[in-house]
Design a protein around this motif. Sequence first.
Motif, PDB file in Angstrom:
ATOM      1  N   LEU A 169       0.779  -1.179  -0.144  1.00  0.00           N
ATOM      2  CA  LEU A 169      -0.371   0.121   0.474  1.00  0.00           C
ATOM      3  C   LEU A 169       1.241   0.964   0.087  1.00  0.00           C
ATOM      4  CD1 LEU A 169      -2.959   1.019   0.373  1.00  0.00           C
ATOM      5  CD2 LEU A 169      -2.705   1.052   2.717  1.00  0.00           C
ATOM      6  N   LEU A 170       1.863   1.032   0.860  1.00  0.00           N
ATOM      7  CA  LEU A 170       2.909   2.796   0.736  1.00  0.00           C
ATOM      8  C   LEU A 170       3.667   2.392  -0.762  1.00  0.00           C
ATOM      9  CD1 LEU A 170       4.230   2.300   4.307  1.00  0.00           C
ATOM     10  CD2 LEU A 170       2.524   3.807   3.195  1.00  0.00           C
ATOM     11  N   PHE A 171       3.692   1.384  -1.457  1.00  0.00           N
ATOM     12  CA  PHE A 171       4.429   1.736  -2.320  1.00  0.00           C
ATOM     13  C   PHE A 171       2.856   2.864  -3.273  1.00  0.00           C
ATOM     14  CE2 PHE A 171       3.821  -1.332  -6.606  1.00  0.00           C
ATOM     15  CZ  PHE A 171       5.432  -0.288  -7.176  1.00  0.00           C
ATOM     16  N   VAL A 172       2.176   1.922  -3.526  1.00  0.00           N
ATOM     17  CA  VAL A 172       1.030   2.458  -4.401  1.00  0.00           C
ATOM     18  C   VAL A 172       1.644   4.178  -4.052  1.00  0.00           C
ATOM     19  CG1 VAL A 172      -0.543   2.166  -5.311  1.00  0.00           C
ATOM     20  CG2 VAL A 172       0.364   0.639  -4.873  1.00  0.00           C
ATOM     21  N   LEU A 173       1.188   4.082  -2.692  1.00  0.00           N
ATOM     22  CA  LEU A 173       1.400   5.994  -2.762  1.00  0.00           C
ATOM     23  C   LEU A 173       1.845   6.891  -2.633  1.00  0.00           C
ATOM     24  CD1 LEU A 173      -1.080   5.589   0.939  1.00  0.00           C
ATOM     25  CD2 LEU A 173      -1.583   6.130  -1.300  1.00  0.00           C
ATOM     26  N   MET A 174       3.574   6.086  -2.428  1.00  0.00           N
ATOM     27  CA  MET A 174       4.617   6.721  -2.887  1.00  0.00           C
ATOM     28  C   MET A 174       5.003   7.060  -4.187  1.00  0.00           C
ATOM     29  SD  MET A 174       7.516   5.088  -0.362  1.00  0.00           S
ATOM     30  CE  MET A 174       9.116   6.280  -0.985  1.00  0.00           C
ATOM     31  N   TYR A 175       5.325   5.502  -4.620  1.00  0.00           N
ATOM     32  CA  TYR A 175       5.244   5.825  -6.182  1.00  0.00           C
ATOM     33  C   TYR A 175       4.079   6.142  -6.894  1.00  0.00           C
ATOM     34  CZ  TYR A 175       6.937   4.068 -10.489  1.00  0.00           C
ATOM     35  OH  TYR A 175       8.030   3.950 -11.978  1.00  0.00           O
ATOM     36  N   PHE A 176       3.209   6.681  -6.358  1.00  0.00           N
ATOM     37  CA  PHE A 176       2.432   7.112  -7.772  1.00  0.00           C
ATOM     38  C   PHE A 176       1.819   8.590  -7.053  1.00  0.00           C
ATOM     39  CE2 PHE A 176       1.092   3.041  -8.812  1.00  0.00           C
ATOM     40  CZ  PHE A 176       1.422   2.819 -10.308  1.00  0.00           C
ATOM     41  N   ASP A 177       2.979   9.022  -6.255  1.00  0.00           N
ATOM     42  CA  ASP A 177       2.819  10.394  -5.559  1.00  0.00           C
ATOM     43  C   ASP A 177       1.602  10.653  -5.169  1.00  0.00           C
ATOM     44  OD1 ASP A 177       5.540  10.695  -6.201  1.00  0.00           O
ATOM     45  OD2 ASP A 177       4.550  11.271  -8.438  1.00  0.00           O
ATOM     46  N   LEU A 178       0.728   9.662  -4.326  1.00  0.00           N
ATOM     47  CA  LEU A 178      -0.966   9.711  -3.674  1.00  0.00           C
ATOM     48  C   LEU A 178      -0.133  10.547  -1.989  1.00  0.00           C
ATOM     49  CD1 LEU A 178      -2.350   7.066  -4.904  1.00  0.00           C
ATOM     50  CD2 LEU A 178      -2.695   9.174  -5.543  1.00  0.00           C
ATOM     51  N   LEU A 179       0.466  10.608  -1.457  1.00  0.00           N
ATOM     52  CA  LEU A 179       1.038   9.821  -0.133  1.00  0.00           C
ATOM     53  C   LEU A 179       1.565  11.791  -0.219  1.00  0.00           C
ATOM     54  CD1 LEU A 179       1.609   8.651   2.387  1.00  0.00           C
ATOM     55  CD2 LEU A 179       4.041   8.735   1.527  1.00  0.00           C
ATOM     56  N   LEU A 180       2.108  12.121  -0.894  1.00  0.00           N
ATOM     57  CA  LEU A 180       3.168  13.145  -1.061  1.00  0.00           C
ATOM     58  C   LEU A 180       3.146  13.636  -2.149  1.00  0.00           C
ATOM     59  CD1 LEU A 180       5.910  12.552   1.590  1.00  0.00           C
ATOM     60  CD2 LEU A 180       3.946  13.957   2.181  1.00  0.00           C
ATOM     61  N   ALA A 181       3.672  14.928  -2.044  1.00  0.00           N
ATOM     62  CA  ALA A 181       3.002  15.817  -3.956  1.00  0.00           C
ATOM     63  C   ALA A 181       4.103  15.795  -3.980  1.00  0.00           C
ATOM     64  CB  ALA A 181       2.229  17.167  -3.799  1.00  0.00           C
ATOM     65  N   ILE A 182       4.257  16.086  -5.052  1.00  0.00           N
ATOM     66  CA  ILE A 182       5.968  16.697  -5.835  1.00  0.00           C
ATOM     67  C   ILE A 182       5.642  18.210  -5.581  1.00  0.00           C
ATOM     68  CG2 ILE A 182       7.169  16.607  -7.520  1.00  0.00           C
ATOM     69  CD1 ILE A 182       5.511  13.731  -8.923  1.00  0.00           C
ATOM     70  N   PRO A 183       6.946  18.210  -4.965  1.00  0.00           N
ATOM     71  CA  PRO A 183       7.331  20.305  -4.554  1.00  0.00           C
ATOM     72  C   PRO A 183       7.725  20.946  -6.359  1.00  0.00           C
ATOM     73  CG  PRO A 183       9.159  18.564  -4.067  1.00  0.00           C
ATOM     74  CD  PRO A 183       8.010  17.201  -4.250  1.00  0.00           C
ATOM     75  N   LYS A 184       6.668  21.838  -6.331  1.00  0.00           N
ATOM     76  CA  LYS A 184       7.516  22.314  -7.454  1.00  0.00           C
ATOM     77  C   LYS A 184       7.455  24.029  -7.278  1.00  0.00           C
ATOM     78  CE  LYS A 184       4.365  20.174 -10.432  1.00  0.00           C
ATOM     79  NZ  LYS A 184       4.271  19.324 -11.577  1.00  0.00           N
ATOM     80  N   ALA A 185       8.397  24.359  -8.561  1.00  0.00           N
ATOM     81  CA  ALA A 185       9.109  25.451  -8.098  1.00  0.00           C
ATOM     82  C   ALA A 185       7.625  26.656  -8.021  1.00  0.00           C
ATOM     83  CB  ALA A 185      10.483  25.124  -9.249  1.00  0.00           C
ATOM     84  N   ALA A 186       8.528  27.638  -7.225  1.00  0.00           N
ATOM     85  CA  ALA A 186       7.671  29.319  -7.212  1.00  0.00           C
ATOM     86  C   ALA A 186       7.555  29.644  -8.800  1.00  0.00           C
ATOM     87  CB  ALA A 186       7.215  29.184  -6.000  1.00  0.00           C
ATOM     88  N   GLY A 187       6.925  30.417  -8.824  1.00  0.00           N
ATOM     89  CA  GLY A 187       7.537  31.186 -10.226  1.00  0.00           C
ATOM     90  C   GLY A 187       7.383  29.934 -11.582  1.00  0.00           C
ATOM     91  N   ALA A 188       7.042  29.014 -11.673  1.00  0.00           N
ATOM     92  CA  ALA A 188       7.267  28.254 -12.972  1.00  0.00           C
ATOM     93  C   ALA A 188       6.075  28.193 -13.246  1.00  0.00           C
ATOM     94  CB  ALA A 188       7.853  27.512 -12.966  1.00  0.00           C
ATOM     95  N   GLY A 189       5.585  28.672 -14.079  1.00  0.00           N
ATOM     96  CA  GLY A 189       4.263  27.765 -14.643  1.00  0.00           C
ATOM     97  C   GLY A 189       3.790  26.224 -14.323  1.00  0.00           C
ATOM     98  N   ALA A 190       2.337  26.427 -14.266  1.00  0.00           N
ATOM     99  CA  ALA A 190       1.399  25.194 -13.624  1.00  0.00           C
ATOM    100  C   ALA A 190       2.682  23.462 -13.978  1.00  0.00           C
ATOM    101  CB  ALA A 190       0.007  25.320 -14.511  1.00  0.00           C
TER     102      ALA A 190
END
Length: 190
Positions: A169-190
């Motif tokens: 279950l944790l593998f699925v949540l981590m691999y598909f980024d459901l556990l934590l969202a991927i960090p995005k750089a500020a100011g770089a488009g969507a």
Amino acid sequence: MDTTKTPAPNASEADTTPADLTKAETPEPAEADTAVTDEVTDADLDDEAFAEDREPGHVGSAASAIVAAGLGVVALSGSWVAGIVSERASVAARLELSQAADANAQIAAQFVDPWHTTAMVNGIFSALALIIAIFVLALPAFSSPERILPTWVRSVSWAGIGLGALGVLLFVLMYFDLLLAIPKAAGAGA
């Protein structure tokens, strides 16, 4: 030259005859030794007959259950293998980056790729734990009907199933980024 022994000062006449010396040199087995041998043989036969009535050994099942639970714990806590593979993925992703790469590409190279690699390795350990634990619990169904695993082996197998399922279950949540969202750089488009 006389080859007969001279009697000792306190020895009796019967001790000096050659026939008595011959008897003393070749002792015959005592009946007590034969009785002990017969008892050992009977005891051995009784042990062999008893061995057929005993339950079969569960060493392999017990060892497999412990391995399954151990793999489940390793999958949840992280392993040395996962750390090494994650570092390798991080280095490989950084080498592929160009100097002009934007911030999101750098984040993906330094964070996301190692994160997914760690999830993959831990997922493999979890799947192995789950498969081995299920195999241990299912094994008596495919052998003789009177074969039952000891309670502690079944308990450890169920623990391996629980840990393996949680790891998957944790593998699925981590691999598909459901556990934590991927960090995005500020100011770089969507």
